[in-house]
Write an enzyme that holds these catalytic residues in place. Structure first.
Site, PDB file in Angstrom:
ATOM      1  CG  HIS A 129      -9.012  -0.724   4.164  1.00 30.44           C
ATOM      2  ND1 HIS A 129      -8.130  -0.654   3.036  1.00 30.44           N
ATOM      3  CD2 HIS A 129      -8.110   0.122   5.240  1.00 30.44           C
ATOM      4  CE1 HIS A 129      -8.047  -0.203   2.874  1.00 30.44           C
ATOM      5  NE2 HIS A 129      -7.749   1.197   3.424  1.00 30.44           N
ATOM      6  CG  ASP A 130     -11.160   2.891   4.418  1.00 31.41           C
ATOM      7  OD1 ASP A 130     -10.447   2.499   5.626  1.00 31.41           O
ATOM      8  OD2 ASP A 130     -10.483   3.209   3.285  1.00 31.41           O
ATOM      9  CG  ASP A 175      -4.924   5.825   0.461  1.00 31.16           C
ATOM     10  OD1 ASP A 175      -5.503   4.702   0.981  1.00 31.16           O
ATOM     11  OD2 ASP A 175      -3.824   6.410   1.300  1.00 31.16           O
ATOM     12  CD  GLU A 208      -8.999   4.200  -1.331  1.00 33.07           C
ATOM     13  OE1 GLU A 208      -9.649   3.700  -0.416  1.00 33.07           O
ATOM     14  OE2 GLU A 208      -7.817   5.130  -1.505  1.00 33.07           O
ATOM     15  CG  ASP A 214      -1.973   0.520   0.745  1.00 36.77           C
ATOM     16  OD1 ASP A 214      -2.804   1.115   0.019  1.00 36.77           O
ATOM     17  OD2 ASP A 214      -3.236   0.221   1.434  1.00 36.77           O
TER      18      ASP A 214
END
Length: 544
Positions: free
Chosen positions: A310-311, A181, A236, A79
């Site tokens: 994870h979000d 990200d 993302e 990431d």
């Protein structure tokens, strides 16, 4: 997995679970940020991009992990967070020291408005103004996320050179890919205008989402890193469009391998508002998934397929039943997703059907977004009970509780006190129990992953929706010259009757044989014009 008893997962803990991940059948591990960080946003606030956070281990531990991954024929995706850095990063510390420091232009600094207020009315993703005032230099700096996450100034070529340098550092260590990200936010409208609200939601995002130079910047990363290192990349994409994602992911554009978009995960946001509650819109979910399947296919793009990350709250609790029909629901969601075109992502615990935990009090939560929003919800007039109900449904911590390995204390995650609570249902929901049960959710995932690798139609078949707005059923086909795949899923807790479109059935089934590939129920209907489905039933057939 925690290897030290500290209560936090670490790199050596992951290394010890590589055999499990290999048995699951995955090809690539996406590892979230393990860099030096004050951990205000779970590591997405990076203070040093080329050092391992001591809480998670050492660089030697990372090298050991890489060796273990590669020896198993697997890959590692890191990431990378380069829209912003932590305010503790040395770049930012130098940047705020004075207006004429060489690092000043690494970040986005602006003068106050005449009244002393922020340069514009843009809002942070985590609530409040997107600008933080620095008394030392008398200017504001931009923070689209937490106030300790300062946005980097990609207009500055030196910043772009630094990003290339840090990515090459990890690629040279053997990393095979990068998850970028919020990468589509790196190019801002340089006028930094106020948002007049004429385009909802009026928080400034239209001036920095898929911004004016974003494709230029991404192509630069491809030319210098992704291409030369043959890296697998996923961008993302926050609040993006199909048109932009076609550009980001079409191989001819030389940008990313694939993209994440989140439109299908906003179907329970009333009027686009995340921090309000409503039942999810099933038709909107199906329509959005179908639109992106067809649109990306027609434009040569490629989807990253996911219901969980994870979000996001756990999809099992959000779109199905995490109680009575938990096992059937988890298998149904998995089958529905794995039949689509794109690259499936399995988020930790998804493969054993982990649900949202039961939160009783705000003191149990760790997520900075949730804590900020709880206060904002109270300011908006919500009662503590109403605010807590919203946090329970929406918090990112829903997906962040420890992995449930077995039925020993703390679910086998740690011998110490976990950094966030373990869900109370770990004694009946854990890896050890499911490995021993051939009918478990875990083995269902293993079978689906095996099908992804053996059936070409799952990679190349064109998408066709079949359910025509059915109130309970999502059904679609994947079609190639050699075979046709059909997936039928009941998203409700009631039995459903579903009829294949007559024209499709005549063309697909006439004179051909079909085989049931996978199902989550013993009462499997025959693939025909009319089918009876039990609650949360899901079946996948191939027609030759």
């Amino acid at each position: 997995m925690d290897s030290t008893g500290s209560g936090e997962g670490d790199i050596r803990g992951l290394t010890g679970k590589l055999d499990y991940l290999q048995q699951l059948g995955i090809d690539i591990i996406w590892l979230q940020p393990v860099y030096v960080s004050p951990q205000n946003d779970n590591g997405y606030d990076v203070a040093d991009y080329c050092q391992i956070n001591p809480e998670f281990g050492t660089m030697a531990d990372f090298d050991e992990l890489m060796e273990g991954v590669q020896s198993r024929g697997m890959h590692l995706m890191l990431d990378i967070v380069v829209n912003h850095s932590s305010t503790e990063h040395r770049w930012f510390q130098a940047s705020k020291s004075s207006k004429d420091n060489p690092y000043r232009d690494y970040y986005i600094w602006k003068d106050p408005k005449p009244d002393g207020g922020p340069p514009n009315n843009w809002q942070s993703k985590f609530g409040g103004s997107a600008w933080q005032y620095d008394e030392g230099t008398g200017q504001y700096f931009l923070t689209l996320f937490d106030k300790t996450q300062a946005d980097l100034n990609w207009e500055n070529p030196a910043v772009r050179e630094e990003v290339v340098k840090l990515m090459k550092f990890w690629a040279d260590k053997g990393v095979s890919g990068f998850r970028m990200d919020v990468i589509n936010l790196i190019s801002k409208n340089q006028a930094f205008p106020d948002d007049d609200g004429s385009v909802l939601p009026g928080d400034g995002r239209r001036y920095y989402t898929d911004g004016p130079r974003v494709h230029e910047y991404v192509k630069g990363l491809y030319e210098q890193v992704y291409g030369p290192y043959n890296a697998i990349t996923v961008g993302e994409m926050s609040s993006t469009t199909l048109e932009h994602c076609l550009r980001y992911s079409n191989p001819d554009e030389k940008e990313f391998s694939m993209t994440f978009n989140f439109h299908h995960l906003k179907v329970d946001y009333p009027n686009g508002q995340k921090w309000e509650l409503m039942p999810y819109d099933f038709e909107a979910l199906k329509s959005l998934l179908s639109r992106w399947q067809q649109g990306m296919q027609e434009g040569g793009g490629w989807n990253a397929l996911f219901f969980n990350n994870h979000d996001q709250p756990r999809a099992l609790s959000r779109f199905a039943d995490d109680g009575r029909y938990r096992v059937e629901s988890a298998k149904m969601l998995a089958t529905t997703l794995h039949g689509l075109q794109g690259t499936p992502y399995v988020y930790q615990g998804e493969e054993i059907g982990m649900p949202n935990p039961h939160w009783t009090d705000m003191s149990e939560l760790r997520d900075i977004e949730s804590r900020n929003m709880y206060g904002i919800l109270l300011e908006r007039g919500k009662t503590p009970e109403e605010a807590m109900d919203i946090i329970r449904e929406r918090s990112r911590d829903n997906s962040r509780t420890p992995m449930q390995w077995n039925d020993s204390p703390q679910a086998g995650f740690t011998t110490g006190t976990p950094w966030i609570k373990v869900d109370e249902r770990y004694q009946e929901i854990n890896v050890q129990q499911q490995l021993a049960d051939p009918n478990s959710i875990l083995h269902h995932y293993r079978k689906l992953i095996g099908l992804r690798k053996s059936l070409a139609v799952l990679t190349d078949g064109r998408y066709e929706r079949l359910d025509e707005g059915h109130p309970q059923v999502f059904a679609y086909a994947r079609l190639s010259d050699k075979e046709t795949l059909v997936v039928v899923s009941n998203f409700s807790g009631q039995p459903a009757t579903f009829t294949l479109p007559e024209s499709f059935a005549e063309a697909a089934l006439a004179g051909k044989s079909y085989e049931l590939l996978i199902a989550n129920t013993e009462m499997v209907p025959e693939l025909g014009t009319e089918m009876r489905l039990s609650p949360y039933a899901s079946c996948m057939w191939v027609i030759n």
